[in-house]
Motif scaffolding. Structure first.
Motif, PDB file in Angstrom:
ATOM      1  N   ILE A  48       5.359   9.798   5.155  1.00  0.00           N
ATOM      2  CA  ILE A  48       4.129   9.944   4.060  1.00  0.00           C
ATOM      3  C   ILE A  48       3.635   7.972   4.086  1.00  0.00           C
ATOM      4  O   ILE A  48       2.586   7.893   4.028  1.00  0.00           O
ATOM      5  CB  ILE A  48       4.508  10.202   2.797  1.00  0.00           C
ATOM      6  CG1 ILE A  48       4.504  11.796   2.868  1.00  0.00           C
ATOM      7  CG2 ILE A  48       3.230  10.230   1.527  1.00  0.00           C
ATOM      8  CD1 ILE A  48       5.183  12.668   1.713  1.00  0.00           C
ATOM      9  N   CYS A  49       4.851   7.310   3.935  1.00  0.00           N
ATOM     10  CA  CYS A  49       4.438   6.017   3.831  1.00  0.00           C
ATOM     11  C   CYS A  49       3.899   5.254   4.979  1.00  0.00           C
ATOM     12  O   CYS A  49       4.484   5.477   6.059  1.00  0.00           O
ATOM     13  CB  CYS A  49       5.551   5.113   3.160  1.00  0.00           C
ATOM     14  SG  CYS A  49       5.067   3.500   2.934  1.00  0.00           S
ATOM     15  N   GLY A  50       2.820   4.679   4.924  1.00  0.00           N
ATOM     16  CA  GLY A  50       2.153   3.969   6.210  1.00  0.00           C
ATOM     17  C   GLY A  50       2.658   2.515   6.326  1.00  0.00           C
ATOM     18  O   GLY A  50       1.927   1.705   7.238  1.00  0.00           O
ATOM     19  N   VAL A  51       3.467   2.132   5.422  1.00  0.00           N
ATOM     20  CA  VAL A  51       3.987   0.570   5.288  1.00  0.00           C
ATOM     21  C   VAL A  51       5.422   0.362   5.902  1.00  0.00           C
ATOM     22  O   VAL A  51       5.874  -0.025   6.800  1.00  0.00           O
ATOM     23  CB  VAL A  51       3.528  -0.188   4.268  1.00  0.00           C
ATOM     24  CG1 VAL A  51       4.125  -1.430   4.260  1.00  0.00           C
ATOM     25  CG2 VAL A  51       2.071   0.168   4.153  1.00  0.00           C
ATOM     26  N   CYS A  52       6.284   1.314   4.996  1.00  0.00           N
ATOM     27  CA  CYS A  52       7.414   1.124   5.262  1.00  0.00           C
ATOM     28  C   CYS A  52       8.191   1.550   6.661  1.00  0.00           C
ATOM     29  O   CYS A  52       7.836   2.953   6.910  1.00  0.00           O
ATOM     30  CB  CYS A  52       8.377   2.084   4.208  1.00  0.00           C
ATOM     31  SG  CYS A  52       8.031   1.114   2.417  1.00  0.00           S
ATOM     32  N   LYS A  53       8.944   0.896   7.285  1.00  0.00           N
ATOM     33  CA  LYS A  53       9.512   1.201   8.365  1.00  0.00           C
ATOM     34  C   LYS A  53      10.655   2.173   8.389  1.00  0.00           C
ATOM     35  O   LYS A  53      10.801   2.772   9.166  1.00  0.00           O
ATOM     36  CB  LYS A  53       9.942  -0.027   9.179  1.00  0.00           C
ATOM     37  CG  LYS A  53       8.727  -0.736   9.800  1.00  0.00           C
ATOM     38  CD  LYS A  53       7.941  -0.151  10.694  1.00  0.00           C
ATOM     39  CE  LYS A  53       6.659  -1.110  11.058  1.00  0.00           C
ATOM     40  NZ  LYS A  53       5.770  -0.432  12.241  1.00  0.00           N
ATOM     41  N   LYS A  55      13.446   3.981   5.278  1.00  0.00           N
ATOM     42  CA  LYS A  55      13.130   4.744   4.092  1.00  0.00           C
ATOM     43  C   LYS A  55      12.192   4.128   3.235  1.00  0.00           C
ATOM     44  O   LYS A  55      12.196   3.097   2.757  1.00  0.00           O
ATOM     45  CB  LYS A  55      14.443   5.143   3.351  1.00  0.00           C
ATOM     46  CG  LYS A  55      14.361   6.398   2.580  1.00  0.00           C
ATOM     47  CD  LYS A  55      15.823   6.648   2.073  1.00  0.00           C
ATOM     48  CE  LYS A  55      16.057   8.038   1.423  1.00  0.00           C
ATOM     49  NZ  LYS A  55      15.964   7.872   0.181  1.00  0.00           N
ATOM     50  N   CYS A  56      11.204   4.894   2.694  1.00  0.00           N
ATOM     51  CA  CYS A  56      10.063   4.210   1.592  1.00  0.00           C
ATOM     52  C   CYS A  56      10.885   4.522   0.212  1.00  0.00           C
ATOM     53  O   CYS A  56      11.279   5.556  -0.205  1.00  0.00           O
ATOM     54  CB  CYS A  56       9.066   5.241   1.746  1.00  0.00           C
ATOM     55  SG  CYS A  56       7.493   4.724   0.550  1.00  0.00           S
ATOM     56  N   SER A  57      10.909   3.332  -0.149  1.00  0.00           N
ATOM     57  CA  SER A  57      11.418   3.407  -1.636  1.00  0.00           C
ATOM     58  C   SER A  57      10.498   4.027  -2.550  1.00  0.00           C
ATOM     59  O   SER A  57      10.854   4.275  -3.958  1.00  0.00           O
ATOM     60  CB  SER A  57      11.736   1.902  -2.242  1.00  0.00           C
ATOM     61  OG  SER A  57      10.386   1.102  -2.399  1.00  0.00           O
ATOM     62  N   PHE A  58       9.315   4.512  -2.509  1.00  0.00           N
ATOM     63  CA  PHE A  58       8.389   5.315  -3.251  1.00  0.00           C
ATOM     64  C   PHE A  58       8.551   6.985  -2.950  1.00  0.00           C
ATOM     65  O   PHE A  58       9.042   7.785  -3.511  1.00  0.00           O
ATOM     66  CB  PHE A  58       7.029   4.751  -3.483  1.00  0.00           C
ATOM     67  CG  PHE A  58       6.428   5.651  -4.574  1.00  0.00           C
ATOM     68  CD1 PHE A  58       6.854   5.921  -5.945  1.00  0.00           C
ATOM     69  CD2 PHE A  58       5.082   6.187  -4.259  1.00  0.00           C
ATOM     70  CE1 PHE A  58       5.870   6.691  -6.828  1.00  0.00           C
ATOM     71  CE2 PHE A  58       4.315   7.070  -4.909  1.00  0.00           C
ATOM     72  CZ  PHE A  58       4.911   7.261  -6.471  1.00  0.00           C
ATOM     73  N   ASP A 231       4.615  -5.595  -1.871  1.00  0.00           N
ATOM     74  CA  ASP A 231       5.030  -4.432  -1.575  1.00  0.00           C
ATOM     75  C   ASP A 231       3.920  -3.349  -1.488  1.00  0.00           C
ATOM     76  O   ASP A 231       3.187  -3.399  -2.509  1.00  0.00           O
ATOM     77  CB  ASP A 231       6.237  -4.036  -2.624  1.00  0.00           C
ATOM     78  CG  ASP A 231       7.379  -4.702  -2.202  1.00  0.00           C
ATOM     79  OD1 ASP A 231       7.652  -4.858  -0.754  1.00  0.00           O
ATOM     80  OD2 ASP A 231       8.186  -4.576  -2.708  1.00  0.00           O
ATOM     81  N   HIS A 232       3.753  -2.511  -0.614  1.00  0.00           N
ATOM     82  CA  HIS A 232       2.719  -1.433  -0.570  1.00  0.00           C
ATOM     83  C   HIS A 232       3.482  -0.331  -0.057  1.00  0.00           C
ATOM     84  O   HIS A 232       4.139  -0.412   0.938  1.00  0.00           O
ATOM     85  CB  HIS A 232       1.555  -1.809   0.315  1.00  0.00           C
ATOM     86  CG  HIS A 232       0.788  -3.228  -0.140  1.00  0.00           C
ATOM     87  ND1 HIS A 232      -0.160  -3.187  -1.123  1.00  0.00           N
ATOM     88  CD2 HIS A 232       0.939  -4.223   0.313  1.00  0.00           C
ATOM     89  CE1 HIS A 232      -0.525  -4.264  -1.164  1.00  0.00           C
ATOM     90  NE2 HIS A 232       0.104  -5.039  -0.377  1.00  0.00           N
ATOM     91  N   HIS A 233       2.775   0.925  -0.388  1.00  0.00           N
ATOM     92  CA  HIS A 233       3.299   2.284   0.191  1.00  0.00           C
ATOM     93  C   HIS A 233       1.857   3.111   0.347  1.00  0.00           C
ATOM     94  O   HIS A 233       2.030   4.128   0.037  1.00  0.00           O
ATOM     95  CB  HIS A 233       4.141   2.833  -0.869  1.00  0.00           C
ATOM     96  CG  HIS A 233       5.197   2.066  -1.280  1.00  0.00           C
ATOM     97  ND1 HIS A 233       6.422   1.888  -0.306  1.00  0.00           N
ATOM     98  CD2 HIS A 233       5.469   1.273  -2.364  1.00  0.00           C
ATOM     99  CE1 HIS A 233       7.200   1.034  -0.836  1.00  0.00           C
ATOM    100  NE2 HIS A 233       6.837   0.422  -2.090  1.00  0.00           N
ATOM    101  N   VAL A 234       0.862   2.595   0.813  1.00  0.00           N
ATOM    102  CA  VAL A 234      -0.408   3.459   1.261  1.00  0.00           C
ATOM    103  C   VAL A 234       0.003   4.356   2.327  1.00  0.00           C
ATOM    104  O   VAL A 234       1.066   4.217   3.311  1.00  0.00           O
ATOM    105  CB  VAL A 234      -1.612   2.439   1.731  1.00  0.00           C
ATOM    106  CG1 VAL A 234      -1.875   1.411   0.603  1.00  0.00           C
ATOM    107  CG2 VAL A 234      -1.064   1.744   2.998  1.00  0.00           C
TER     108      VAL A 234
HETATM  109 ZN   LIG Z   1       6.689   2.761   1.564  1.00  0.00          ZN
END
Ligand SMILES: [Zn+2]
Length: 306
Positions: A48-53, A55-58, A231-234
Protein backbone atom coordinates in the motif's frame (compact mmCIF):
# COMPACT_ATOMS: atom_id res chain seq x y z
CA UNK A 1 -9.05 21.79 15.96
CA UNK A 2 -11.56 19.90 13.86
CA UNK A 3 -10.00 17.18 11.70
CA UNK A 4 -9.71 18.21 8.07
CA UNK A 5 -9.45 16.28 4.84
CA UNK A 6 -7.99 18.15 1.91
CA UNK A 7 -9.01 16.63 -1.40
CA UNK A 8 -6.90 17.40 -4.43
CA UNK A 9 -8.59 17.32 -7.79
CA UNK A 10 -6.91 17.81 -11.16
CA UNK A 11 -5.80 15.74 -14.13
CA UNK A 12 -3.29 12.92 -13.76
CA UNK A 13 0.31 14.20 -13.97
CA UNK A 14 -0.72 17.63 -12.66
CA UNK A 15 1.76 17.73 -9.79
CA UNK A 16 -0.47 16.26 -7.08
CA UNK A 17 2.28 13.98 -5.74
CA UNK A 18 4.55 16.99 -5.33
CA UNK A 19 1.85 18.96 -3.51
CA UNK A 20 0.91 15.96 -1.31
CA UNK A 21 4.51 15.33 -0.27
CA UNK A 22 5.13 19.02 0.44
CA UNK A 23 2.00 19.25 2.59
CA UNK A 24 2.80 15.88 4.18
CA UNK A 25 6.11 17.34 5.40
CA UNK A 26 4.19 19.69 7.69
CA UNK A 27 4.09 18.26 11.24
CA UNK A 28 0.28 18.58 11.38
CA UNK A 29 -0.43 17.03 7.94
CA UNK A 30 -0.39 13.46 6.76
CA UNK A 31 -0.31 12.71 3.04
CA UNK A 32 -2.52 9.73 2.25
CA UNK A 33 -1.73 10.00 -1.45
CA UNK A 34 -4.10 8.32 -3.88
CA UNK A 35 -6.37 6.64 -1.36
CA UNK A 36 -8.63 5.44 -4.19
CA UNK A 37 -5.95 2.89 -5.14
CA UNK A 38 -5.96 1.28 -1.69
CA UNK A 39 -8.73 -1.27 -2.44
CA UNK A 40 -6.94 -2.47 -5.54
CA UNK A 41 -3.54 -2.65 -3.83
CA UNK A 42 -5.17 -4.61 -1.04
CA UNK A 43 -6.89 -7.03 -3.39
CA UNK A 44 -3.82 -7.67 -5.54
CA UNK A 45 -1.32 -7.72 -2.68
CA UNK A 46 0.67 -4.73 -3.94
CA UNK A 47 2.30 -2.86 -1.03
CA UNK A 48 0.00 0.00 0.00
CA UNK A 49 2.81 2.41 0.85
CA UNK A 50 4.43 4.02 -2.17
CA UNK A 51 7.52 5.08 -0.27
CA UNK A 52 8.66 2.42 2.21
CA UNK A 53 10.87 -0.22 0.63
CA UNK A 54 10.61 -2.65 3.50
CA UNK A 55 7.72 -3.06 5.91
CA UNK A 56 5.70 0.17 6.16
CA UNK A 57 5.51 1.55 9.70
CA UNK A 58 1.99 2.83 9.04
CA UNK A 59 -0.01 0.83 6.48
CA UNK A 60 1.53 -2.54 7.36
CA UNK A 61 0.80 -1.95 11.04
CA UNK A 62 -2.96 -1.63 10.56
CA UNK A 63 -5.08 -4.27 12.23
CA UNK A 64 -5.76 -6.83 9.43
CA UNK A 65 -9.51 -6.91 10.11
CA UNK A 66 -9.75 -3.14 10.06
CA UNK A 67 -7.66 -2.92 6.90
CA UNK A 68 -10.00 -5.39 5.23
CA UNK A 69 -12.98 -3.28 6.25
CA UNK A 70 -11.25 -0.11 5.07
CA UNK A 71 -10.54 -1.65 1.66
CA UNK A 72 -14.15 -2.84 1.38
CA UNK A 73 -15.69 0.49 2.33
CA UNK A 74 -13.36 2.49 0.09
CA UNK A 75 -13.74 0.03 -2.76
CA UNK A 76 -17.53 0.06 -2.54
CA UNK A 77 -17.45 -3.71 -2.31
CA UNK A 78 -19.80 -5.76 -0.22
CA UNK A 79 -19.17 -6.44 3.41
CA UNK A 80 -21.46 -9.46 3.14
CA UNK A 81 -21.02 -11.55 0.00
CA UNK A 82 -24.61 -12.87 0.06
CA UNK A 83 -26.29 -9.48 -0.09
CA UNK A 84 -26.18 -7.37 -3.27
CA UNK A 85 -24.11 -4.22 -2.80
CA UNK A 86 -26.93 -1.82 -3.58
CA UNK A 87 -29.22 -3.42 -1.04
CA UNK A 88 -26.47 -3.62 1.51
CA UNK A 89 -25.70 0.08 1.11
CA UNK A 90 -29.37 1.02 1.44
CA UNK A 91 -29.71 -1.16 4.52
CA UNK A 92 -26.57 0.29 6.03
CA UNK A 93 -27.94 3.76 5.48
CA UNK A 94 -31.36 2.91 6.96
CA UNK A 95 -29.78 1.17 9.93
CA UNK A 96 -27.31 4.06 10.13
CA UNK A 97 -24.58 1.49 10.04
CA UNK A 98 -22.44 3.66 7.80
CA UNK A 99 -21.61 5.29 11.11
CA UNK A 100 -19.95 2.10 12.20
CA UNK A 101 -16.98 2.42 9.90
CA UNK A 102 -15.94 5.83 8.69
CA UNK A 103 -12.68 5.53 6.78
CA UNK A 104 -11.07 8.92 7.43
CA UNK A 105 -12.28 9.00 11.05
CA UNK A 106 -10.74 5.57 11.52
CA UNK A 107 -7.43 6.69 9.98
CA UNK A 108 -7.41 9.87 12.09
CA UNK A 109 -7.72 7.68 15.19
CA UNK A 110 -4.35 6.17 14.27
CA UNK A 111 -2.50 9.42 13.55
CA UNK A 112 -1.56 12.50 15.53
CA UNK A 113 -1.98 14.92 12.60
CA UNK A 114 -5.12 17.01 12.17
CA UNK A 115 -5.04 17.28 8.37
CA UNK A 116 -5.10 14.51 5.76
CA UNK A 117 -4.30 15.03 2.10
CA UNK A 118 -6.17 12.78 -0.31
CA UNK A 119 -4.72 13.04 -3.81
CA UNK A 120 -7.18 10.65 -5.47
CA UNK A 121 -8.34 13.51 -7.76
CA UNK A 122 -11.31 11.71 -9.41
CA UNK A 123 -14.54 13.70 -9.19
CA UNK A 124 -16.70 10.64 -8.54
CA UNK A 125 -14.43 9.52 -5.72
CA UNK A 126 -14.52 12.91 -4.02
CA UNK A 127 -18.32 13.16 -4.34
CA UNK A 128 -18.78 9.68 -2.87
CA UNK A 129 -16.53 10.43 0.06
CA UNK A 130 -18.27 13.75 0.78
CA UNK A 131 -21.60 11.92 0.78
CA UNK A 132 -20.51 9.73 3.70
CA UNK A 133 -21.77 10.29 7.20
CA UNK A 134 -18.41 11.46 8.56
CA UNK A 135 -18.62 14.55 6.33
CA UNK A 136 -22.39 15.14 6.17
CA UNK A 137 -22.57 15.09 9.98
CA UNK A 138 -19.94 17.82 10.14
CA UNK A 139 -17.57 15.62 12.15
CA UNK A 140 -14.85 16.14 9.57
CA UNK A 141 -14.24 19.25 7.50
CA UNK A 142 -13.57 18.93 3.79
CA UNK A 143 -11.32 21.16 1.71
CA UNK A 144 -10.65 21.14 -2.01
CA UNK A 145 -7.68 22.17 -4.08
CA UNK A 146 -8.01 22.24 -7.83
CA UNK A 147 -4.47 21.75 -9.02
CA UNK A 148 -4.17 22.84 -12.64
CA UNK A 149 -1.30 22.46 -15.06
CA UNK A 150 -0.93 23.57 -18.67
CA UNK A 151 -2.76 20.82 -20.57
CA UNK A 152 0.02 20.65 -23.16
CA UNK A 153 2.46 19.59 -20.44
CA UNK A 154 -0.02 16.99 -19.19
CA UNK A 155 -0.46 15.68 -22.74
CA UNK A 156 3.30 15.37 -23.18
CA UNK A 157 3.61 13.52 -19.89
CA UNK A 158 0.87 11.05 -20.88
CA UNK A 159 2.38 10.43 -24.31
CA UNK A 160 5.73 9.73 -22.67
CA UNK A 161 4.15 7.19 -20.35
CA UNK A 162 1.53 5.56 -22.58
CA UNK A 163 3.01 4.88 -25.99
CA UNK A 164 -0.25 3.84 -27.65
CA UNK A 165 -2.02 7.08 -26.77
CA UNK A 166 -2.58 9.76 -29.43
CA UNK A 167 -2.67 13.53 -28.96
CA UNK A 168 -6.23 13.54 -30.25
CA UNK A 169 -7.62 10.91 -27.87
CA UNK A 170 -5.90 12.35 -24.84
CA UNK A 171 -6.90 15.95 -25.67
CA UNK A 172 -10.52 14.81 -25.81
CA UNK A 173 -10.23 13.00 -22.48
CA UNK A 174 -8.44 15.94 -20.86
CA UNK A 175 -11.15 18.29 -22.07
CA UNK A 176 -14.03 16.19 -20.70
CA UNK A 177 -12.40 15.48 -17.36
CA UNK A 178 -11.29 19.08 -16.87
CA UNK A 179 -14.85 20.32 -17.42
CA UNK A 180 -16.06 17.90 -14.68
CA UNK A 181 -13.31 19.06 -12.33
CA UNK A 182 -14.19 22.70 -12.96
CA UNK A 183 -17.82 21.92 -12.10
CA UNK A 184 -16.83 20.19 -8.86
CA UNK A 185 -14.66 23.16 -7.97
CA UNK A 186 -17.32 25.74 -8.84
CA UNK A 187 -19.94 24.26 -6.54
CA UNK A 188 -17.58 23.74 -3.59
CA UNK A 189 -17.90 26.32 -0.73
CA UNK A 190 -15.63 29.30 -1.41
CA UNK A 191 -14.10 29.45 2.06
CA UNK A 192 -12.80 25.88 1.80
CA UNK A 193 -11.32 25.76 -1.68
CA UNK A 194 -8.38 27.05 -3.67
CA UNK A 195 -7.13 26.86 -7.22
CA UNK A 196 -3.40 26.31 -7.59
CA UNK A 197 -1.23 26.23 -10.67
CA UNK A 198 1.45 23.54 -10.72
CA UNK A 199 3.84 25.92 -12.44
CA UNK A 200 3.52 28.43 -9.59
CA UNK A 201 3.90 25.73 -6.96
CA UNK A 202 7.14 24.58 -8.59
CA UNK A 203 8.60 28.07 -9.06
CA UNK A 204 7.30 29.85 -5.94
CA UNK A 205 6.63 27.02 -3.45
CA UNK A 206 6.84 29.17 -0.33
CA UNK A 207 4.25 31.64 -1.61
CA UNK A 208 1.81 28.95 -2.74
CA UNK A 209 2.23 26.70 0.31
CA UNK A 210 1.70 29.69 2.61
CA UNK A 211 -1.64 30.28 0.89
CA UNK A 212 -2.61 26.61 1.31
CA UNK A 213 -1.58 26.70 4.97
CA UNK A 214 -3.73 29.81 5.52
CA UNK A 215 -6.67 28.00 3.97
CA UNK A 216 -6.17 25.04 6.30
CA UNK A 217 -5.53 27.16 9.39
CA UNK A 218 -2.00 25.86 9.94
CA UNK A 219 1.30 27.70 9.91
CA UNK A 220 3.66 27.48 6.96
CA UNK A 221 7.03 25.95 7.81
CA UNK A 222 10.02 25.98 5.47
CA UNK A 223 10.49 22.23 6.02
CA UNK A 224 7.61 21.67 3.60
CA UNK A 225 9.78 22.47 0.58
CA UNK A 226 12.60 19.86 0.94
CA UNK A 227 9.94 17.15 1.32
CA UNK A 228 12.47 14.35 0.67
CA UNK A 229 13.95 14.87 4.15
CA UNK A 230 10.81 13.65 5.94
CA UNK A 231 8.83 10.47 6.49
CA UNK A 232 6.00 9.78 4.08
CA UNK A 233 3.60 6.91 3.48
CA UNK A 234 1.69 8.09 0.40
CA UNK A 235 -0.21 5.61 -1.75
CA UNK A 236 0.83 5.58 -5.44
CA UNK A 237 1.59 8.85 -7.23
CA UNK A 238 4.37 9.98 -9.54
CA UNK A 239 7.41 7.75 -8.98
CA UNK A 240 9.78 10.44 -10.24
CA UNK A 241 8.67 12.83 -7.50
CA UNK A 242 8.87 10.01 -4.94
CA UNK A 243 12.35 9.09 -6.18
CA UNK A 244 13.87 12.15 -4.46
CA UNK A 245 12.98 10.52 -1.12
CA UNK A 246 14.72 7.28 -2.09
CA UNK A 247 17.77 9.07 -3.42
CA UNK A 248 18.09 11.21 -0.29
CA UNK A 249 18.11 7.97 1.75
CA UNK A 250 20.44 6.25 -0.73
CA UNK A 251 17.75 3.68 -1.42
CA UNK A 252 17.12 1.97 -4.71
CA UNK A 253 15.01 3.98 -7.16
CA UNK A 254 12.08 2.12 -8.79
CA UNK A 255 12.89 0.91 -12.31
CA UNK A 256 9.81 2.79 -13.52
CA UNK A 257 11.54 6.11 -13.09
CA UNK A 258 14.34 5.41 -15.56
CA UNK A 259 12.05 3.49 -17.91
CA UNK A 260 9.65 6.40 -18.42
CA UNK A 261 11.69 9.45 -17.49
CA UNK A 262 15.23 8.52 -18.60
CA UNK A 263 17.77 10.51 -16.60
CA UNK A 264 15.44 13.46 -15.94
CA UNK A 265 14.93 12.86 -12.22
CA UNK A 266 18.44 11.56 -11.72
CA UNK A 267 19.84 14.81 -13.11
CA UNK A 268 17.44 16.97 -11.16
CA UNK A 269 19.29 16.54 -7.86
CA UNK A 270 17.49 17.13 -4.59
CA UNK A 271 15.51 20.21 -5.49
CA UNK A 272 12.14 21.28 -6.90
CA UNK A 273 12.23 21.93 -10.60
CA UNK A 274 9.51 23.17 -12.94
CA UNK A 275 8.97 20.46 -15.55
CA UNK A 276 8.58 22.07 -18.99
CA UNK A 277 9.75 19.09 -21.06
CA UNK A 278 6.64 19.37 -23.21
CA UNK A 279 8.12 22.35 -25.05
CA UNK A 280 10.81 20.11 -26.52
CA UNK A 281 8.85 16.87 -26.65
CA UNK A 282 5.59 17.79 -28.36
CA UNK A 283 5.60 18.29 -32.12
CA UNK A 284 3.96 21.38 -33.60
CA UNK A 285 1.30 19.10 -34.99
CA UNK A 286 0.53 17.59 -31.57
CA UNK A 287 0.25 21.06 -30.04
CA UNK A 288 -2.10 22.09 -32.88
CA UNK A 289 -4.29 19.00 -32.36
CA UNK A 290 -4.46 19.70 -28.62
CA UNK A 291 -5.32 23.37 -29.15
CA UNK A 292 -8.02 22.49 -31.64
CA UNK A 293 -9.76 20.14 -29.22
CA UNK A 294 -9.04 21.63 -25.81
CA UNK A 295 -7.43 25.04 -26.41
CA UNK A 296 -10.44 26.97 -25.10
CA UNK A 297 -10.50 25.07 -21.79
CA UNK A 298 -6.72 25.27 -21.48
CA UNK A 299 -6.50 29.02 -22.13
CA UNK A 300 -6.53 30.09 -18.45
CA UNK A 301 -4.01 27.35 -17.59
CA UNK A 302 -1.48 28.12 -20.32
CA UNK A 303 2.03 28.70 -19.00
CA UNK A 304 4.02 30.45 -21.70
CA UNK A 305 7.03 31.62 -19.69
CA UNK A 306 10.13 29.55 -18.92
ZN1 LIG B 1 5.30 3.62 4.43
Amino acid sequence: MKKKVLFITGSGHCGSTLLTLMLGSHPDCFGLGELNSLPNHYKTNIPICGVCKEKCSFWDELNPKELKLLAAVLGNSRLNKYIPLKLEKTMRKILRQDQVFNPYTYLFSLRKENVFVDASKAVEWINQRLDAQEFTSGNLESYLIHLVRDGRAVLSSYLRRFKSLTAESYAQEWREKTILKNQLYDKFPAERKMLIRYEELATAPEKILTRVCNLLGIEFTSQMIPYWQYDHHVISGNSGVRSLIWRSKQEEVEADVRKYQGEYYNNQGLKIKLDLRWKKELSEEQVAVFNDIAGDINKPYEWNQD
